[in-house]
Design a protein around this motif. Structure first.
Motif, mmCIF file in Angstrom:
data_model
loop_
_atom_site.group_PDB
_atom_site.id
_atom_site.type_symbol
_atom_site.label_atom_id
_atom_site.label_comp_id
_atom_site.label_asym_id
_atom_site.label_seq_id
_atom_site.Cartn_x
_atom_site.Cartn_y
_atom_site.Cartn_z
ATOM 1 N N GLU A 19 -0.956 16.015 6.011
ATOM 2 C CA GLU A 19 -1.173 15.311 7.279
ATOM 3 C C GLU A 19 -0.307 14.058 7.345
ATOM 4 N N LYS A 23 2.719 13.035 10.107
ATOM 5 C CA LYS A 23 2.722 11.771 10.841
ATOM 6 C C LYS A 23 3.994 10.980 10.571
ATOM 7 N N ASN A 60 -3.732 7.683 5.530
ATOM 8 C CA ASN A 60 -3.722 8.595 6.667
ATOM 9 C C ASN A 60 -4.325 7.925 7.905
#
Length: 72
Positions: A19, A23, A60
């Motif tokens: 993830e 990003k 994250n």
């Protein structure tokens, strides 16, 4: 297939790091003219990942907040 299966990286692997990679790639692609901001954001993300007890999960969450600066 996730890149962490290649064996290239010793520590950065798993669903959360996938993830984060997505990003970061989005931020890099949208960073034209914002390279200094991007560099600072990456350094901050590394610091959070190293120092926050939640590690990559905290990084994250930080990236979710920082991504706003790269949206049109």
């Amino acid at each position: 297939m996730a890149s962490y299966t290649t064996g290239r990286h010793k520590f950065a692997r798993g669903p959360v790091t996938d993830e984060i990679k997505v990003k970061l790639l989005q931020m890099i692609k949208a960073s034209s003219g914002k390279e200094e901001l991007l560099a600072e954001d990456i350094i901050e993300t590394i610091a959070v990942a190293r120092n926050d007890p939640e590690g990559f999960r905290a990084a994250n969450r930080l990236l979710e907040q920082l991504q706003a600066a790269y949206r049109d």
